[in-house]
Enzyme design. Structure first.
Site, PDB file in Angstrom:
ATOM      1  N   SER A 181     -14.605   1.666 -32.739  1.00  0.00           N
ATOM      2  CA  SER A 181     -13.701   2.324 -33.667  1.00  0.00           C
ATOM      3  C   SER A 181     -12.864   1.261 -34.386  1.00  0.00           C
ATOM      4  O   SER A 181     -13.404   0.324 -34.949  1.00  0.00           O
ATOM      5  CB  SER A 181     -12.832   3.329 -32.918  1.00  0.00           C
ATOM      6  OG  SER A 181     -12.348   4.323 -33.760  1.00  0.00           O
ATOM      7  N   ASP A 430     -21.039  11.391 -34.916  1.00  0.00           N
ATOM      8  CA  ASP A 430     -19.677  10.888 -35.057  1.00  0.00           C
ATOM      9  C   ASP A 430     -19.266  10.915 -36.522  1.00  0.00           C
ATOM     10  O   ASP A 430     -19.915  10.280 -37.364  1.00  0.00           O
ATOM     11  CB  ASP A 430     -19.614   9.458 -34.518  1.00  0.00           C
ATOM     12  CG  ASP A 430     -18.252   8.815 -34.667  1.00  0.00           C
ATOM     13  OD1 ASP A 430     -17.266   9.548 -34.907  1.00  0.00           O
ATOM     14  OD2 ASP A 430     -18.176   7.576 -34.543  1.00  0.00           O
ATOM     15  N   HIS A 455     -19.164   9.041 -30.846  1.00  0.00           N
ATOM     16  CA  HIS A 455     -18.254   7.923 -31.073  1.00  0.00           C
ATOM     17  C   HIS A 455     -18.415   6.826 -30.014  1.00  0.00           C
ATOM     18  O   HIS A 455     -18.156   7.039 -28.835  1.00  0.00           O
ATOM     19  CB  HIS A 455     -16.820   8.448 -31.073  1.00  0.00           C
ATOM     20  CG  HIS A 455     -15.834   7.565 -31.759  1.00  0.00           C
ATOM     21  ND1 HIS A 455     -16.006   7.085 -33.032  1.00  0.00           N
ATOM     22  CD2 HIS A 455     -14.640   7.067 -31.350  1.00  0.00           C
ATOM     23  CE1 HIS A 455     -14.973   6.352 -33.385  1.00  0.00           C
ATOM     24  NE2 HIS A 455     -14.134   6.309 -32.375  1.00  0.00           N
TER      25      HIS A 455
END
Length: 498
Positions: A181, A430, A455
């Site tokens: 991320s 995601d 994710h």
């Protein structure tokens, strides 16, 4: 590369503060169904579970490093103590030029990320590697928020690595970066900015293209919507129709009280916007964490949680109100264990609010929704966004800075010309994958993605329930990392033999 071949992730703030995160979303007139002042939309990683983590327990020493507060000024500023976690149990040491696996810390508690990044811990014995997890301290303290930037973060990492290697006589030990991320963004950017510090980077679910006009602003929420639609069209429609029902109920006398009771909030709602933000957040996080097995990375949830949400919504008895259907579905995210008596909207146990500052300064990620999504249609409005940031933080965002600092426009040519040794991994479930890199740029900058992945699933601990495609994805990543290390050692030997 394979299923991972053909085809680029987080709400940096679903609504500036409503990202884990997470997207920056401000809507145009008429007013949005959720307020740009909300805290409840996803950040890069969102609100973590308040339960005990089920992730494996890893052993490490906690240490501190006296770090510069500002690497780009010669002012006599005080230093700060940067916390980092280190494990050398499997490290073969400097004499073997054994590698260092360095996780680029995100915008929250580093122990939380360490507990949920099993991939790094599991490959360390194979590579006979040291493990380091540094934390970004600036997010914890309002007095240091001005220094909470991506540039400062990767400079922190560069200085820490340099000093750590010097102190351990490990100057010849190669460093491989990891991150998921926002951490994945930092890992890829650090590889580009400090190629002499690290030999490669695995950037998982890293939405480095979620800026300016690099991707359509509707991308994030369209992926969330498509995840639900592919599971159940009736479920998708129930959610899509619920926003008008919520708004209409909120306009009634005692309507906010009724909504508060229906959704079991601990305190009475002050607006329908707060409820809408709460729901936006849940749907976004469900898409992000739509893992094939039970996990509690964000909240305790079953495997394939969107399937369970839609099952509950669709299987409600005839005559069940749409509000009750929505509550039954969203409870999969907020209360799957059934242990929560009421829901508190004000909860940030891991200090993720530092992301709101970043979204108001350099992490400006335009977000919008289209009429084809399951969310109310709205357009991105930078003016409203700027007004919110000025009012809350007394700062004016710099929407063009990230692309100026790290690139973005013409990124394929730039990466191919100046970059090397980066893996961009993504799962197409995601919503952040829409802002990441989904195609190979060169022989050494590759995109690995899976249709069923969510994710940064590849960074999570392996389990007996891992599907074959996930096992294959990790094996591919390990093979590439091994090639980086082999190439580095071959070059070192060549220099010594001269």
């Amino acid at each position: 590369m394979g299923d991972f071949t053909a085809m680029l992730s987080l709400p940096l703030l679903l609504s500036l503060a409503a990202l884990c995160f997470y997207p920056s979303t401000i809507s145009s007139m008429p007013p949005p169904r959720f307020s740009p002042k909300s805290k409840y939309a996803p950040r890069f990683l969102g609100k973590p579970s308040r339960s005990n983590y089920s992730a494996p327990t890893y052993q490490y020493d906690t240490r501190y490093f006296d770090q510069n507060l500002d690497h780009f000024s010669f002012s006599n500023l005080p230093k700060f103590r940067q916390r980092y976690l280190i494990n050398t149990d499997h490290w073969a040491g400097p004499s073997r030029a054994a590698p260092i696996l360095f996780y680029c810390g995100n915008e929250g508690d580093i122990e939380w990320f360490a507990a949920n990044t099993g991939f790094v811990w599991e490959i360390a014995p194979r590579f006979r590697a040291m493990i380091v997890f540094p934390e970004e301290e600036a997010y914890r303290n309002t007095s240091t928020l001005a220094h909470l930037t991506a540039e400062q973060a990767i400079a922190d990492f560069a200085v820490l690595i340099t000093e750590l290697k010097r102190n351990m006589s490990a100057q010849d030990c190669p460093v491989v970066l990891f991150g998921g991320s926002y951490g994945g963004m930092l890992a890829s950017w650090m590889r580009l900015k400090y190629p002499h510090i690290a030999i490669g980077a695995l950037a998982a679910s890293a939405p480095i293209l979620q800026f300016e006009d690099l991707v359509p602003p509707e991308t994030f929420y369209q992926i969330v919507s498509d995840d639900f639609k592919s599971e159940s069209f009736s479920c998708f429609n129930t959610i899509k129709n619920s926003w008008d029902v919520i708004e209409a109920e909120g306009q009634k006398k005692n309507g906010l009280s009724f909504l508060s009771e229906t959704f079991r909030f601990c305190k009475k709602l002050k607006s329908t916007a707060a409820l809408s933000d709460w729901l936006y957040s849940a749907y976004s996080y469900l898409a992000m964490a739509d893992y094939p097995y039970p996990a509690d990375f964000l909240m305790p949830m079953p495997g394939n949680p969107i399937k369970e949400v839609c099952r509950r919504i669709d299987n409600c008895p005839d005559g069940t109100s749409i509000l009750q259907q929505i509550f039954e579905g969203v409870s999969v995210y907020y209360n799957y264990t059934g242990t929560v008596d009421c829901f508190d909207l004000d909860d940030d146990p891991h200090g993720m609010d530092g992301w709101n500052w970043q979204a108001c300064t350099e992490m400006v990620m335009p977000m919008a929704t289209s009429k084809y999504s399951m969310f109310p249609e709205y357009s991105y409005n930078y003016t409203s966004y700027e007004e919110w940031c000025l009012g809350d933080y007394h700062v004016k965002p710099r929407p063009n800075w990230i692309t100026t600092e790290f690139g973005g426009h013409g990124f394929k040519h730039a990466l191919k010309t100046f970059g090397s040794n980066i893996i961009f991994s993504n799962g197409l479930l995601d919503p952040w994958s829409g802002g990441s890199v989904l195609e190979d740029i060169s022989e050494s900058i590759v995109a690995i993605f899976t249709k069923e992945g969510a994710h940064h699933l590849d960074l999570r601990p392996s389990t007996a329930e891992d599907p074959d495609w996930l096992v294959e994805q990790r094996a591919t990543e390990i093979k590439i990392i091994r090639s980086w290390l082999d190439e580095y050692l071959e070059r070192k030997r060549a220099v010594l033999d001269m």
